[in-house]
Scaffold this motif. Structure first.
Motif, PDB file in Angstrom:
ATOM      1  N   SER A  72       0.838  -1.188   0.000  1.00 43.97           N
ATOM      2  CA  SER A  72       0.000   0.000   0.000  1.00 43.97           C
ATOM      3  C   SER A  72       0.879   1.247   0.000  1.00 43.97           C
ATOM      4  CB  SER A  72      -0.902   0.000   1.233  1.00 43.97           C
ATOM      5  OG  SER A  72      -0.117   0.069   2.416  1.00 43.97           O
ATOM      6  N   PRO A  73       0.339   2.405  -0.395  1.00 46.07           N
ATOM      7  CA  PRO A  73       1.142   3.639  -0.376  1.00 46.07           C
ATOM      8  C   PRO A  73       1.713   3.967   1.001  1.00 46.07           C
ATOM      9  CG  PRO A  73      -0.825   3.965  -1.692  1.00 46.07           C
ATOM     10  CD  PRO A  73      -0.957   2.613  -1.050  1.00 46.07           C
ATOM     11  N   ALA A  74       0.947   3.712   2.067  1.00 45.57           N
ATOM     12  CA  ALA A  74       1.441   3.998   3.419  1.00 45.57           C
ATOM     13  C   ALA A  74       2.659   3.128   3.747  1.00 45.57           C
ATOM     14  CB  ALA A  74       0.328   3.765   4.438  1.00 45.57           C
ATOM     15  N   ARG A  75       2.604   1.852   3.375  1.00 40.57           N
ATOM     16  CA  ARG A  75       3.737   0.967   3.652  1.00 40.57           C
ATOM     17  C   ARG A  75       4.935   1.308   2.764  1.00 40.57           C
ATOM     18  NH1 ARG A  75       1.630  -5.167   5.009  1.00 40.57           N
ATOM     19  NH2 ARG A  75       0.297  -4.596   6.777  1.00 40.57           N
ATOM     20  N   LEU A  76       4.675   1.743   1.551  1.00 42.08           N
ATOM     21  CA  LEU A  76       5.776   2.157   0.676  1.00 42.08           C
ATOM     22  C   LEU A  76       6.485   3.380   1.249  1.00 42.08           C
ATOM     23  CD1 LEU A  76       4.138   1.686  -2.838  1.00 42.08           C
ATOM     24  CD2 LEU A  76       6.118   0.441  -1.959  1.00 42.08           C
ATOM     25  N   LEU A  77       5.714   4.339   1.753  1.00 47.13           N
ATOM     26  CA  LEU A  77       6.333   5.516   2.364  1.00 47.13           C
ATOM     27  C   LEU A  77       7.129   5.138   3.603  1.00 47.13           C
ATOM     28  CD1 LEU A  77       6.702   8.573   2.480  1.00 47.13           C
ATOM     29  CD2 LEU A  77       4.547   8.712   3.755  1.00 47.13           C
ATOM     30  N   LEU A  78       6.579   4.246   4.413  1.00 45.79           N
ATOM     31  CA  LEU A  78       7.302   3.788   5.602  1.00 45.79           C
ATOM     32  C   LEU A  78       8.575   3.049   5.217  1.00 45.79           C
ATOM     33  CD1 LEU A  78       7.352   3.470   8.671  1.00 45.79           C
ATOM     34  CD2 LEU A  78       6.010   1.383   8.413  1.00 45.79           C
ATOM     35  N   VAL A 129       7.634   3.799  -7.275  1.00 42.52           N
ATOM     36  CA  VAL A 129       6.482   2.922  -7.079  1.00 42.52           C
ATOM     37  C   VAL A 129       5.437   3.608  -6.214  1.00 42.52           C
ATOM     38  CG1 VAL A 129       5.719   0.728  -6.092  1.00 42.52           C
ATOM     39  CG2 VAL A 129       7.850   0.827  -7.383  1.00 42.52           C
ATOM     40  N   LEU A 130       5.875   4.350  -5.195  1.00 36.60           N
ATOM     41  CA  LEU A 130       4.949   5.075  -4.327  1.00 36.60           C
ATOM     42  C   LEU A 130       4.144   6.104  -5.118  1.00 36.60           C
ATOM     43  CD1 LEU A 130       3.830   6.001  -1.586  1.00 36.60           C
ATOM     44  CD2 LEU A 130       5.891   7.413  -1.322  1.00 36.60           C
ATOM     45  N   VAL A 131       4.815   6.864  -5.961  1.00 41.15           N
ATOM     46  CA  VAL A 131       4.125   7.878  -6.761  1.00 41.15           C
ATOM     47  C   VAL A 131       3.131   7.221  -7.723  1.00 41.15           C
ATOM     48  CG1 VAL A 131       4.440   9.674  -8.505  1.00 41.15           C
ATOM     49  CG2 VAL A 131       5.989   9.546  -6.558  1.00 41.15           C
ATOM     50  N   SER A 132       3.563   6.118  -8.357  1.00 41.12           N
ATOM     51  CA  SER A 132       2.662   5.442  -9.298  1.00 41.12           C
ATOM     52  C   SER A 132       1.441   4.873  -8.591  1.00 41.12           C
ATOM     53  CB  SER A 132       3.416   4.330 -10.024  1.00 41.12           C
ATOM     54  OG  SER A 132       3.790   3.293  -9.133  1.00 41.12           O
ATOM     55  N   ARG A 133       1.618   4.371  -7.359  1.00 42.56           N
ATOM     56  CA  ARG A 133       0.479   3.846  -6.621  1.00 42.56           C
ATOM     57  C   ARG A 133      -0.493   4.953  -6.246  1.00 42.56           C
ATOM     58  NH1 ARG A 133       0.425  -1.082  -4.267  1.00 42.56           N
ATOM     59  NH2 ARG A 133      -1.753  -0.494  -3.958  1.00 42.56           N
ATOM     60  N   LEU A 134       0.027   6.110  -5.842  1.00 46.95           N
ATOM     61  CA  LEU A 134      -0.842   7.233  -5.497  1.00 46.95           C
ATOM     62  C   LEU A 134      -1.627   7.703  -6.718  1.00 46.95           C
ATOM     63  CD1 LEU A 134       1.514   9.301  -3.158  1.00 46.95           C
ATOM     64  CD2 LEU A 134      -0.471   7.941  -2.488  1.00 46.95           C
ATOM     65  N   ILE A 135      -0.937   7.805  -7.868  1.00 47.57           N
ATOM     66  CA  ILE A 135      -1.620   8.209  -9.093  1.00 47.57           C
ATOM     67  C   ILE A 135      -2.639   7.150  -9.509  1.00 47.57           C
ATOM     68  CG2 ILE A 135      -1.297   8.722 -11.545  1.00 47.57           C
ATOM     69  CD1 ILE A 135       1.410   9.898 -10.831  1.00 47.57           C
TER      70      ILE A 135
END
Length: 306
Positions: free
Chosen positions: A55-61, A141-147
């Motif tokens: 998930s985006p939250a886990r990617l940021l972490l 990957v984080l940016v692509s998931r958010l988009i």
């Protein structure tokens, strides 16, 4: 099983067996189906697949953890006495201030800014390159998931709006067809029906009703489309009323059945679609009132075929 010549059977498999229909006895079980082995994936491929599933939250972490982890590596390397991070020509001290400098350098490297005030030396150059590559990969990957999440939300909203608009058009069309059929039924009962004008209007109304009936049939049998029961009840009641009016017109004016050409074929199509709507045929479970309306539609549809 490879069957190609299939047709919907309303009573289901139990009714088919009770009527003496043939049943395949050699059905494959899970244990008898050969498993197809997928090609082995490398660790890198498996890692990328798992990364894309986060998930985006886990990617940021994960990205923040990588930044802090590499900062600790830079700071610990300073205790070895070997060339590490340098600033103003001097090695980074092993104090708390030195750790904050390592953390600053780690963030700068992970974001690929590279101000140049802190410079890696020796083995730390390879570590810095590794951090930049992995951090940019995770951040991408984080940016692509958010988009992707925003795009999915927009697509769902657009689909919902178009779906509701489609339901609105079906309601309006069924209401208009019902009004026209009621007028024809009144004219037929009063013996004031012009046969030439009646045929053209009758054929047009039948074609429109077939189109709306196909949409209702699709709503009932495609489980990925969810329709609220009050909306579905309105559609089914209007549809049942239209079919009832058609039945009354056929009783009043047998010529409405038409020649063996298009009008009769349209009635046959309408009857087939109506017969496939029943309370026990549809894959979802609905309220008893809705099931009763579906059964009524099926019953009237069978009468139209005769």
């Amino acid at each position: 099983m490879g069957y190609t010549n299939l047709k919907h059977f309303g009573p289901g498999i139990e009714g088919w067996i009770q009527s003496g229909g043939p049943v395949e006895s050699d059905l494959p079980t899970e244990s008898s189906i050969p498993l197809v082995s997928s090609p082995r994936r490398s660790r890198t491929q498996r890692g990328l697949v798992r990364l894309l599933q986060l998930s985006p939250a886990r990617l940021l972490l994960l990205w923040l953890s990588m930044v802090v982890g590499f900062a600790i590596v830079y700071w610990i390397w300073g205790f070895s006495g070997l060339p590490g991070l340098m600033t103003n020509g001097q090695p980074i001290p092993t104090s708390l201030e030195g750790f904050l400098t390592c953390l600053y350098f780690s963030f700068v490297t992970a974001t690929s800014v590279g101000f140049g005030d802190v410079v890696p030396m020796g083995v730390m150059r390879a570590i810095a390159v590794l951090e930049a590559a992995t951090a940019l990969l995770v951040f991408g990957v984080l940016v692509s998931r958010l988009i992707g999440q925003n795009q999915d939300r927009m697509i769902r909203e657009i689909h919902q709006v178009s779906f509701e608009d489609r339901l609105g058009r079906v309601r309006v069309n069924l209401h208009l067809v019902l009004t026209e059929l009621q007028e024809l039924a009144e004219r037929c009962a009063g013996d004031t029906l012009n046969q030439d004008r009646f045929r053209s209007r009758w054929e047009s109304l039948t074609l429109v009703l077939i189109g709306e009936l196909r949409i209702v049939h699709e709503l009932l049998y495609k489980t990925e489309q969810h329709v609220d029961e009050p909306v579905l009840e309105t559609l089914l009641l209007n549809l049942a009323a239209c079919l009832n009016e058609m039945r009354e017109i056929l009783r009043c004016n047998p010529l409405a059945a038409g020649d063996p050409g298009a009008p009769r074929q349209n009635l046959k199509t309408l009857s087939i679609l109506s017969e496939e709507i029943c309370g026990e045929c549809v894959p979802r479970q609905y309220a008893p009132e809705l099931k009763a309306t579906m059964d009524r539609i099926q019953s009237v549809g069978r009468e139209l075929a005769g």
